[in-house]
Design a protein around this motif. Structure first.
Motif, short mmCIF file in Angstrom:
data_model
loop_
_atom_site.label_atom_id
_atom_site.label_comp_id
_atom_site.label_asym_id
_atom_site.label_seq_id
_atom_site.Cartn_x
_atom_site.Cartn_y
_atom_site.Cartn_z
N ARG A 152 0.82 -1.21 0.00
CA ARG A 152 0.00 0.00 0.00
C ARG A 152 0.86 1.26 0.00
NH1 ARG A 152 -0.41 -2.34 5.05
NH2 ARG A 152 0.24 -1.06 6.85
N HIS A 153 2.11 1.16 0.45
CA HIS A 153 2.99 2.33 0.49
C HIS A 153 3.30 2.79 -0.94
CE1 HIS A 153 6.69 4.71 1.15
NE2 HIS A 153 6.13 5.00 2.32
N ALA A 154 3.74 1.87 -1.79
CA ALA A 154 4.03 2.22 -3.18
C ALA A 154 2.75 2.57 -3.93
CB ALA A 154 4.75 1.06 -3.87
N ARG A 155 1.68 1.86 -3.65
CA ARG A 155 0.40 2.14 -4.32
C ARG A 155 -0.08 3.56 -4.00
NH1 ARG A 155 -2.12 -1.93 -2.63
NH2 ARG A 155 -3.21 -0.99 -0.87
N ALA A 156 0.02 3.95 -2.73
CA ALA A 156 -0.40 5.29 -2.33
C ALA A 156 0.46 6.35 -3.01
CB ALA A 156 -0.32 5.44 -0.82
N ALA A 157 1.76 6.07 -3.17
CA ALA A 157 2.64 7.01 -3.86
C ALA A 157 2.19 7.22 -5.30
CB ALA A 157 4.08 6.51 -3.80
N ALA A 158 1.90 6.12 -5.98
CA ALA A 158 1.46 6.22 -7.38
C ALA A 158 0.12 6.93 -7.47
CB ALA A 158 1.38 4.82 -7.99
N GLU A 159 -0.81 6.60 -6.58
CA GLU A 159 -2.13 7.23 -6.62
C GLU A 159 -2.05 8.73 -6.33
OE1 GLU A 159 -4.31 4.90 -3.82
OE2 GLU A 159 -4.78 3.31 -5.29
N ALA A 177 17.07 -11.05 -3.00
CA ALA A 177 16.27 -11.53 -4.14
C ALA A 177 14.79 -11.21 -3.93
CB ALA A 177 16.47 -13.02 -4.34
N LYS A 178 14.28 -11.50 -2.74
CA LYS A 178 12.86 -11.24 -2.47
C LYS A 178 12.54 -9.75 -2.51
CE LYS A 178 9.33 -11.78 1.12
NZ LYS A 178 9.05 -12.26 2.50
N ASP A 179 13.39 -8.93 -1.88
CA ASP A 179 13.11 -7.50 -1.83
C ASP A 179 13.18 -6.87 -3.22
OD1 ASP A 179 12.72 -7.61 0.88
OD2 ASP A 179 14.73 -6.91 1.40
N CYS A 180 14.15 -7.27 -4.02
CA CYS A 180 14.26 -6.71 -5.37
C CYS A 180 13.10 -7.14 -6.25
CB CYS A 180 15.59 -7.10 -6.00
SG CYS A 180 16.98 -6.18 -5.32
N ALA A 181 12.63 -8.35 -6.07
CA ALA A 181 11.46 -8.80 -6.83
C ALA A 181 10.25 -7.94 -6.50
CB ALA A 181 11.17 -10.27 -6.54
N GLN A 182 10.12 -7.55 -5.23
CA GLN A 182 9.00 -6.71 -4.83
C GLN A 182 9.12 -5.31 -5.44
OE1 GLN A 182 8.39 -6.71 -0.59
NE2 GLN A 182 6.26 -6.08 -0.79
N LEU A 183 10.30 -4.74 -5.41
CA LEU A 183 10.50 -3.42 -6.00
C LEU A 183 10.27 -3.45 -7.51
CD1 LEU A 183 13.61 -2.31 -3.93
CD2 LEU A 183 11.34 -1.25 -3.87
N GLN A 184 10.73 -4.49 -8.16
CA GLN A 184 10.53 -4.64 -9.59
C GLN A 184 9.04 -4.75 -9.93
OE1 GLN A 184 12.32 -8.15 -11.30
NE2 GLN A 184 12.73 -7.08 -13.21
N THR A 185 8.30 -5.44 -9.09
CA THR A 185 6.85 -5.55 -9.29
C THR A 185 6.18 -4.19 -9.19
OG1 THR A 185 6.77 -7.82 -8.48
CG2 THR A 185 4.72 -6.55 -8.36
N TYR A 186 6.59 -3.37 -8.22
CA TYR A 186 6.01 -2.03 -8.10
C TYR A 186 6.29 -1.20 -9.36
CZ TYR A 186 5.70 -2.98 -3.05
OH TYR A 186 5.43 -3.51 -1.81
N ALA A 187 7.50 -1.32 -9.88
CA ALA A 187 7.84 -0.55 -11.07
C ALA A 187 6.86 -0.84 -12.20
CB ALA A 187 9.27 -0.86 -11.50
N ALA A 188 6.61 -2.12 -12.45
CA ALA A 188 5.73 -2.51 -13.54
C ALA A 188 4.27 -2.25 -13.23
CB ALA A 188 5.94 -3.99 -13.87
N GLU A 189 3.84 -2.57 -12.02
CA GLU A 189 2.41 -2.47 -11.68
C GLU A 189 1.95 -1.03 -11.57
OE1 GLU A 189 -0.76 -4.12 -8.31
OE2 GLU A 189 1.33 -4.83 -8.33
N TYR A 190 2.79 -0.17 -11.00
CA TYR A 190 2.38 1.21 -10.76
C TYR A 190 3.03 2.20 -11.72
CZ TYR A 190 0.81 -1.01 -6.45
OH TYR A 190 0.22 -1.85 -5.54
N ALA A 217 9.84 1.91 -15.62
CA ALA A 217 8.41 1.84 -15.34
C ALA A 217 7.72 0.65 -15.99
CB ALA A 217 7.73 3.14 -15.76
N ASP A 218 8.45 -0.14 -16.75
CA ASP A 218 7.89 -1.41 -17.25
C ASP A 218 8.48 -2.61 -16.52
OD1 ASP A 218 10.43 -1.49 -18.27
OD2 ASP A 218 9.84 -1.55 -20.38
N GLY A 219 9.25 -2.34 -15.45
CA GLY A 219 9.81 -3.41 -14.63
C GLY A 219 11.17 -3.91 -15.07
N ARG A 220 11.73 -3.35 -16.14
CA ARG A 220 13.06 -3.78 -16.59
C ARG A 220 14.14 -3.24 -15.65
NH1 ARG A 220 14.93 -1.44 -20.71
NH2 ARG A 220 13.34 0.20 -20.79
N LEU A 221 15.15 -4.06 -15.40
CA LEU A 221 16.32 -3.59 -14.66
C LEU A 221 17.16 -2.73 -15.60
CD1 LEU A 221 18.06 -3.74 -12.05
CD2 LEU A 221 19.25 -5.67 -13.12
#
Length: 249
Positions: A152-159, A177-190, A217-221
């Motif tokens: 919700r933190h990243a989602r609120a930022a985008a909204e 690995a887990k944390d970067c996957a989460q950040l990469q997901t935010y990039a693409a999703e939001y 913003a499409d999730g690419r590194l």
């Protein structure tokens, strides 16, 4: 959109030595200015190292005189810089994990970590976050470590209109690995450019992973520091296209 250049400082903090860490921050700031950087972010608690047991003694007020060299240099270089430190807003207040924003125009703002990592409540109290930084039409939302583990933190930022999510973190080898996957997901999703500044060496007993990174913003590194050690990770937008590169220090 206009040109914009951002950077993550992958720094190594001397435990508890604020003067030494200020000097190292200033060296990063000089290199960033030479790269045309407009906004530079440092890792979580970069001015002290991640040292919860020392935080009460090391807590710094946002207007503390010892921070004057950073404020002056930011203004002289025309660089906005976000530094990590334990913050105490009043003598009888609890200590928060803060990100102090020193503006290129001499302004000052504070972001405080909203979501504590398990165990941090022994030394810190939760903060209130902070407003996004404005650079022309761009809005850059700040995050400090465990904040980003709450979607919700990243989602609120985008909204709220942010198009960049800048995270100051301490990420260990085991969690990378887990944390970067989460950040990469935010990039693409939001549809966010995500910039992550990690410690380049051990801090507070944690084996930090380094490997600060940028995702488009499409999730690419776009770019990442290849390992530990100190480096400057630069994200540059020209003609609406982002590119990243690493500058060794």
């Amino acid at each position: 959109m206009t040109a914009l250049t951002l950077a993550a400082a992958q720094s190594i903090s001397v435990p508890g030595d604020v003067p030494a860490n200020i000097r190292r921050h200033m060296a990063f700031m000089q290199v960033a200015a030479e790269q045309g950087v407009q906004l530079l972010i440092f890792p979580e608690l970069s001015l002290t190292g991640y040292e919860p047991s020392l935080a009460a003694d090391l807590a710094i007020a946002p207007d503390a005189a010892q921070l004057t060299p950073l404020r002056v240099m930011a203004r002289e270089l025309g660089l906005t810089v976000v530094v990590g430190m334990p913050i105490r807003m009043a003598p009888d207040a609890g200590v928060m994990i803060g990100a102090l924003v020193l503006g290129a125009d001499g302004s000052r703002a504070v972001y405080t970590k909203q979501h504590l990592h398990p165990g941090e409540e022994v030394a810190f109290v939760p903060g209130q976050g902070g407003v996004a930084l404005a650079f022309g039409d761009d809005r850059i939302a700040l995050s400090v470590c465990a904040d980003f583990t709450h979607a919700r933190h990243a989602r609120a930022a985008a909204e709220a209109g942010a198009n960049v999510y800048a995270a100051s973190v301490l990420i260990s080898e085991g969690g990378y690995a887990k944390d970067c996957a989460q950040l990469q997901t935010y990039a693409a999703e939001y549809r966010l450019l995500v910039l992550m500044a990690n410690h380049g060496g051990p801090s507070g007993g944690w084996d930090c992973a380094g490997r600060s990174a940028i995702w488009s913003a499409d999730g690419r590194l776009l770019a990442a520091v290849p390992g530990v050690g100190e480096a400057l990770l630069v994200a540059r937008r020209n003609n609406d296209v982002w590119a990243g590169h690493v500058v060794a220090l």
